[in-house]
Design a protein around this motif. Structure first.
Motif, PDB file in Angstrom:
ATOM      1  N   ARG A  87       0.926  -1.185  -0.036  1.00 18.52           N
ATOM      2  CA  ARG A  87      -0.123   0.117   0.007  1.00 18.52           C
ATOM      3  C   ARG A  87       1.003   1.186  -0.010  1.00 18.52           C
ATOM      4  O   ARG A  87       1.078   1.945   0.968  1.00 18.52           O
ATOM      5  N   PRO A  88       1.256   1.649  -0.985  1.00 20.15           N
ATOM      6  CA  PRO A  88       2.265   2.579  -1.364  1.00 20.15           C
ATOM      7  C   PRO A  88       1.617   3.976  -0.605  1.00 20.15           C
ATOM      8  O   PRO A  88       0.642   4.321  -0.841  1.00 20.15           O
ATOM      9  N   PRO A  89       2.396   4.988   0.086  1.00 15.57           N
ATOM     10  CA  PRO A  89       1.914   6.015   0.585  1.00 15.57           C
ATOM     11  C   PRO A  89       1.690   7.175  -0.531  1.00 15.57           C
ATOM     12  O   PRO A  89       1.962   7.129  -1.601  1.00 15.57           O
ATOM     13  N   PRO A  90       1.172   8.214  -0.076  1.00 17.57           N
ATOM     14  CA  PRO A  90       0.867   9.413  -1.098  1.00 17.57           C
ATOM     15  C   PRO A  90       2.252   9.880  -1.599  1.00 17.57           C
ATOM     16  O   PRO A  90       3.116   9.793  -1.098  1.00 17.57           O
ATOM     17  N   GLY A  91       2.146   9.995  -3.063  1.00 15.35           N
ATOM     18  CA  GLY A  91       3.183  10.309  -3.719  1.00 15.35           C
ATOM     19  C   GLY A  91       4.185   9.320  -4.208  1.00 15.35           C
ATOM     20  O   GLY A  91       5.114   9.642  -5.125  1.00 15.35           O
ATOM     21  N   TYR A  92       3.501   8.066  -4.112  1.00 17.74           N
ATOM     22  CA  TYR A  92       4.391   6.755  -4.479  1.00 17.74           C
ATOM     23  C   TYR A  92       3.379   5.884  -5.232  1.00 17.74           C
ATOM     24  O   TYR A  92       2.099   5.961  -4.956  1.00 17.74           O
ATOM     25  N   SER A  93       4.000   5.483  -6.427  1.00  9.46           N
ATOM     26  CA  SER A  93       2.913   4.588  -7.225  1.00  9.46           C
ATOM     27  C   SER A  93       2.884   3.164  -6.890  1.00  9.46           C
ATOM     28  O   SER A  93       2.068   2.467  -7.241  1.00  9.46           O
ATOM     29  N   LEU A  94       4.231   2.580  -6.805  1.00 10.84           N
ATOM     30  CA  LEU A  94       4.524   1.107  -6.737  1.00 10.84           C
ATOM     31  C   LEU A  94       5.705   0.868  -5.843  1.00 10.84           C
ATOM     32  O   LEU A  94       6.675   1.759  -5.791  1.00 10.84           O
ATOM     33  N   CYS A  95       5.531   0.034  -5.014  1.00 14.41           N
ATOM     34  CA  CYS A  95       6.821  -0.499  -4.015  1.00 14.41           C
ATOM     35  C   CYS A  95       6.893  -2.046  -4.338  1.00 14.41           C
ATOM     36  O   CYS A  95       6.064  -2.654  -4.446  1.00 14.41           O
ATOM     37  N   HIS A  96       8.179  -2.284  -4.798  1.00 15.86           N
ATOM     38  CA  HIS A  96       8.619  -3.683  -4.959  1.00 15.86           C
ATOM     39  C   HIS A  96      10.126  -3.593  -5.078  1.00 15.86           C
ATOM     40  O   HIS A  96      10.975  -2.563  -5.383  1.00 15.86           O
ATOM     41  N   GLY A  97      10.583  -4.685  -4.827  1.00 15.28           N
ATOM     42  CA  GLY A  97      12.248  -5.016  -5.129  1.00 15.28           C
ATOM     43  C   GLY A  97      13.232  -4.238  -4.111  1.00 15.28           C
ATOM     44  O   GLY A  97      14.140  -3.883  -4.469  1.00 15.28           O
ATOM     45  N   GLY A  98      12.393  -3.684  -3.023  1.00 15.16           N
ATOM     46  CA  GLY A  98      13.382  -2.990  -2.138  1.00 15.16           C
ATOM     47  C   GLY A  98      13.129  -1.380  -2.287  1.00 15.16           C
ATOM     48  O   GLY A  98      13.866  -0.741  -1.390  1.00 15.16           O
ATOM     49  N   HIS A  99      12.433  -1.102  -3.349  1.00 12.46           N
ATOM     50  CA  HIS A  99      12.230   0.375  -3.372  1.00 12.46           C
ATOM     51  C   HIS A  99      11.063   0.909  -3.882  1.00 12.46           C
ATOM     52  O   HIS A  99      10.244  -0.004  -4.274  1.00 12.46           O
ATOM     53  N   CYS A 100      10.562   2.020  -3.767  1.00 11.96           N
ATOM     54  CA  CYS A 100       9.234   2.412  -4.231  1.00 11.96           C
ATOM     55  C   CYS A 100       9.607   3.545  -5.410  1.00 11.96           C
ATOM     56  O   CYS A 100      10.359   4.283  -5.461  1.00 11.96           O
ATOM     57  N   GLN A 112      13.975   4.459   3.374  1.00 17.72           N
ATOM     58  CA  GLN A 112      13.584   6.196   3.383  1.00 17.72           C
ATOM     59  C   GLN A 112      12.001   6.580   3.303  1.00 17.72           C
ATOM     60  O   GLN A 112      11.665   7.440   3.892  1.00 17.72           O
ATOM     61  N   VAL A 113      11.422   5.639   2.732  1.00 12.74           N
ATOM     62  CA  VAL A 113       9.810   5.733   2.649  1.00 12.74           C
ATOM     63  C   VAL A 113       9.271   5.555   3.998  1.00 12.74           C
ATOM     64  O   VAL A 113       8.439   6.634   4.268  1.00 12.74           O
ATOM     65  N   ALA A 114       9.779   4.772   4.764  1.00 15.07           N
ATOM     66  CA  ALA A 114       9.228   4.599   6.167  1.00 15.07           C
ATOM     67  C   ALA A 114       9.648   5.736   7.001  1.00 15.07           C
ATOM     68  O   ALA A 114       8.591   6.170   7.827  1.00 15.07           O
ATOM     69  N   ALA A 115      10.838   6.325   6.839  1.00 11.85           N
ATOM     70  CA  ALA A 115      11.083   7.583   7.621  1.00 11.85           C
ATOM     71  C   ALA A 115      10.459   8.641   7.280  1.00 11.85           C
ATOM     72  O   ALA A 115       9.837   9.529   8.180  1.00 11.85           O
ATOM     73  N   GLU A 116       9.937   8.930   6.035  1.00  9.95           N
ATOM     74  CA  GLU A 116       9.231   9.905   5.354  1.00  9.95           C
ATOM     75  C   GLU A 116       7.763   9.742   6.017  1.00  9.95           C
ATOM     76  O   GLU A 116       7.163  10.914   6.176  1.00  9.95           O
ATOM     77  N   MET A 117       7.151   8.698   6.067  1.00  9.33           N
ATOM     78  CA  MET A 117       6.023   8.406   6.711  1.00  9.33           C
ATOM     79  C   MET A 117       5.872   8.827   8.443  1.00  9.33           C
ATOM     80  O   MET A 117       4.627   8.820   8.540  1.00  9.33           O
ATOM     81  N   GLY A 118       6.979   8.874   8.974  1.00  6.35           N
ATOM     82  CA  GLY A 118       6.863   9.655  10.282  1.00  6.35           C
ATOM     83  C   GLY A 118       7.416   8.652  11.306  1.00  6.35           C
ATOM     84  O   GLY A 118       7.280   8.729  12.531  1.00  6.35           O
TER      85      GLY A 118
END
Length: 277
Positions: A87-100, A112-118
């Motif tokens: 379930r990619p956060p807002p601003g992202y379209s797809l998450c797979h293979g270790g990156h979004c 980094q995405v997890a950190a940006e989410m708070g």
């Protein structure tokens, strides 16, 4: 009298190091990017073995960086949201293979995405480092970098470096070591990214750890050396057989380019910090 003069001199030196308005740390950054052959992959004629039994030799390689951001953890508890790749956060379209996949085209690691989410308050850039022109990966040099807005850092803890790769050019030849070979002889290839696009999105985003405290407990002068090493493993995911058409040079298609960029995005740049006495 002599004791008093030494005391005044010491205070003057201390004032030079910690003048009002100066940063808690003043960084002196440099960068080096290299393509390094591995002894474990060495073949004849300067070729490097791939996991696919193809062999690659690079004759020219260059990379251009649009910038390296030094990131520090932001204060606060954040939103507390849990990162879920499905379930990619807002601003992202797809998450797979270790990156979004970010909406601007960047490939951003899960951490980094997890950190940006708070988680822990996220992270923010305190300074952006830049260097002019392309970097020659086959004749690497340590190149100084400019800082924006300035090299004097606020009080913070820099914990990460985020590299934005603006362009990548790889020229070489490939051959097949299997018997019977999937194609005959050596085939020239040239990969240039981005490929005729007008987007400003980086080709790839790389992140690496940086341990750079900016406070009153460490000497203010901080030399920061940033290093990135590419090896033949970069080419492992490429299906070379599908790219060879007759006697023509290899033409990279979208799938091959994406596979190589994804492998590039998984590399971890290194950072070495040395402080003044």
């Amino acid at each position: 009298m002599r004791h008093s003069l030494l005391l005044v001199w010491g205070l003057a030196l201390g004032g030079c190091a910690w003048e009002p308005g100066q940063g808690f740390a003043v960084v002196e950054p440099s960068v080096r990017v290299a393509y390094e052959p591995l002894a474990s992959r060495a073949a004849s004629d300067g070729y490097q073995r791939l996991s696919s039994d193809y062999q690659v030799r690079l004759d020219s390689a260059s990379m251009r960086l649009s910038g390296i951001e030094l990131l520090a953890s932001a204060s606060g508890s954040g939103s507390g949201s849990t990162f879920d790749p499905s379930r990619p956060p807002p601003g992202y379209s797809l998450c797979h293979g270790g990156h979004c996949h970010r909406d601007d085209g960047a490939l951003v690691p899960y951490e980094q995405v997890a950190a940006e989410m708070g988680g822990g308050g996220g992270s923010s850039a305190v300074v952006t480092l830049a260097t002019q022109g392309p970097l020659d990966l086959l004749a690497p040099e340590t190149r100084s970098m400019a800082c924006a807005p300035e090299c004097a850092l606020p009080q913070t803890q820099v914990s990460q470096g985020r590299w934005s790769v603006a362009a990548l050019r790889l020229v070489g030849t490939v051959r097949d070591s299997r018997v019977p070979a999937r194609f005959q002889g050596e085939r020239a290839f040239e990969l240039e990214l981005p490929t005729g696009t007008t987007t400003d999105a980086p080709v790839a985003i790389l992140t690496g750890s940086v341990d750079l405290p900016s406070d009153r407990t460490t000497p203010p002068e901080a030399k920061l050396r940033l290093d990135l090493v590419l090896t033949a493993a970069l080419f492992d995911p490429v299906d070379w057989g599908s790219l060879v058409q007759g006697d023509n040079p290899v033409q990279f298609d979208d799938n091959a380019s994406k596979a190589l960029v994804e492998r590039l995005s998984q590399l971890k740049p290194q950072a070495e910090v040395s402080r003044g006495e």
